[in-house]
Design a protein around this motif. Structure first.
Motif, PDB file in Angstrom:
ATOM      1  N   GLY A 167      89.715  -6.496   3.060  1.00  0.00           N
ATOM      2  CA  GLY A 167      90.640  -6.972   4.072  1.00  0.00           C
ATOM      3  C   GLY A 167      90.139  -8.151   4.868  1.00  0.00           C
ATOM      4  N   ARG A 168      90.179  -8.013   6.186  1.00  0.00           N
ATOM      5  CA  ARG A 168      89.833  -9.108   7.089  1.00  0.00           C
ATOM      6  C   ARG A 168      88.402  -9.609   6.870  1.00  0.00           C
ATOM      7  N   ARG A 169      87.455  -8.686   6.662  1.00  0.00           N
ATOM      8  CA  ARG A 169      86.066  -9.117   6.491  1.00  0.00           C
ATOM      9  C   ARG A 169      85.908  -9.982   5.245  1.00  0.00           C
ATOM     10  N   ALA A 170      86.560  -9.606   4.140  1.00  0.00           N
ATOM     11  CA  ALA A 170      86.464 -10.375   2.897  1.00  0.00           C
ATOM     12  C   ALA A 170      87.048 -11.762   3.064  1.00  0.00           C
ATOM     13  N   LEU A 171      88.193 -11.862   3.725  1.00  0.00           N
ATOM     14  CA  LEU A 171      88.815 -13.167   3.914  1.00  0.00           C
ATOM     15  C   LEU A 171      88.012 -14.026   4.890  1.00  0.00           C
ATOM     16  N   ALA A 172      87.556 -13.427   5.960  1.00  0.00           N
ATOM     17  CA  ALA A 172      86.780 -14.189   6.935  1.00  0.00           C
ATOM     18  C   ALA A 172      85.524 -14.776   6.302  1.00  0.00           C
ATOM     19  N   ALA A 182      88.301 -23.755  13.124  1.00  0.00           N
ATOM     20  CA  ALA A 182      89.284 -24.191  12.132  1.00  0.00           C
ATOM     21  C   ALA A 182      90.241 -23.064  11.769  1.00  0.00           C
ATOM     22  N   PHE A 183      89.732 -21.831  11.753  1.00  0.00           N
ATOM     23  CA  PHE A 183      90.549 -20.648  11.479  1.00  0.00           C
ATOM     24  C   PHE A 183      90.448 -19.700  12.662  1.00  0.00           C
ATOM     25  N   THR A 184      91.559 -19.455  13.331  1.00  0.00           N
ATOM     26  CA  THR A 184      91.577 -18.519  14.437  1.00  0.00           C
ATOM     27  C   THR A 184      91.693 -17.094  13.909  1.00  0.00           C
ATOM     28  N   SER A 185      91.478 -16.135  14.786  1.00  0.00           N
ATOM     29  CA  SER A 185      91.664 -14.736  14.409  1.00  0.00           C
ATOM     30  C   SER A 185      93.100 -14.492  13.960  1.00  0.00           C
ATOM     31  N   ALA A 186      94.063 -15.152  14.618  1.00  0.00           N
ATOM     32  CA  ALA A 186      95.469 -15.008  14.222  1.00  0.00           C
ATOM     33  C   ALA A 186      95.712 -15.569  12.831  1.00  0.00           C
ATOM     34  N   ASP A 187      95.058 -16.690  12.494  1.00  0.00           N
ATOM     35  CA  ASP A 187      95.193 -17.255  11.148  1.00  0.00           C
ATOM     36  C   ASP A 187      94.690 -16.263  10.104  1.00  0.00           C
ATOM     37  N   ILE A 188      93.503 -15.707  10.331  1.00  0.00           N
ATOM     38  CA  ILE A 188      92.947 -14.734   9.391  1.00  0.00           C
ATOM     39  C   ILE A 188      93.883 -13.545   9.262  1.00  0.00           C
TER      40      ILE A 188
END
Length: 287
Positions: A167-172, A182-188
């Motif tokens: 999930g989020r960890r893999a994408l981040a 460049a990538f906000t938490s909302a973007d992720i």
């Protein structure tokens, strides 16, 4: 700039594609890469609309709200390029400016190669011409190490489940080399939602399976000179692709300008959106 757009759907060769559309004028098609979707272009859409263009950014097949065929064979590069050519036709245009990043750039290269009548000009962000990619993988141990994940994705079942569970960890972690902010938490969060669960990753990973299961001889049979004018924008801090790959064989890409951004990563349109926007609008409008 405020991002105003309409959500629409179109069926191309039996595959339902979602896209967003904004603005009026000459058509610009923006093609996202892995593991993104149309939101990849959130900084570019308003700038291109303000410059007087009709901008369309699809979720390519396998991604987000577009259809997700199950077989890797449905993700061969010829089919991906045909989706874009068909989209341009479905939008009522004969030709378009085509812009691509990452896998979207790989597709853009092949649209200009296989459907040159559909491409007015071509802009590429941080992906080499497929001939350069193939030759580099065959000759460079360093690039093979950079591209280890492409071979991991050939394993059945496991990669999409690991990424889906991560999930989020893999994408981040995918964006860890991007410029801070460049990538906000909302973007992720939007990317996580678009690719939620193992089914969400199966289509994107099948792009890699289709690419590596094509023989080099069959791949090279597709290559031919690109008649369109080409702009390559390359963030030189790319941790996936070596900087030398920005240069193409002049026999295949005879009319090209390469602009290198020394401090930008693979995620160049996110790291330096204003610079990328300026380069794109200058290139698309140049006489």
């Amino acid at each position: 700039m405020e991002l105003e757009h309409e959500h629409r759907f179109v069926v191309i060769d039996g595959v339902r594609l979602h896209y967003v559309e904004a603005g009026e004028g000459p058509l610009v098609v923006l093609l996202h890469g892995f593991p993104e979707f149309w939101w990849s272009w959130r900084h570019q859409i308003p700038a291109l609309v303000a410059a007087g263009y009709r901008v369309v950014a699809p979720d390519q097949r396998g991604y987000a709200q577009s259809d997700k065929p199950r077989s890797w064979r449905d993700y061969r590069i010829e089919r991906l390029a045909a989706d874009v050519a068909g989209l341009i036709t479905a939008l009522g245009e004969e030709r378009a400016f085509v812009v691509g990043h990452d896998w979207g750039a790989a597709v853009a290269w092949m649209v200009a190669t296989l459907h040159p009548e559909r491409v007015e000009r071509l802009a590429i962000l941080n992906v080499p011409h497929p001939d350069t990619m193939l030759r580099t993988l065959q000759r460079s141990p360093k690039q093979l190490l950079h591209s280890w994940y492409m071979f991991f994705f050939q394993i059945p079942w496991l990669p999409e489940h690991l990424l889906g569970w991560g999930g989020r960890r893999a994408l981040a972690s995918t964006y860890k080399d991007a410029r801070p902010g460049a990538f906000t938490s909302a973007d992720i969060g939007r990317y996580v939602e678009a690719l939620r669960g193992p089914e969400g990753f199966r289509g994107p990973i099948n792009w890699y399976r289709a690419a590596l299961r094509q023989s080099p001889r069959r791949a090279r049979a597709l290559y031919r000179p690109i008649p369109a004018r080409v702009l390559v924008i390359w963030g030189e801090q790319d941790r996936f692709l070596t900087a030398a790959m920005a240069d193409s064989d002049p026999r295949l890409v005879p009319d090209v300008r390469v602009v290198r951004l020394p401090d930008a990563s693979h995620w160049v349109q996110h790291d330096e959106p204003e610079r990328v926007n300026a380069l794109l609008t200058e290139f698309l409008s140049a006489a």
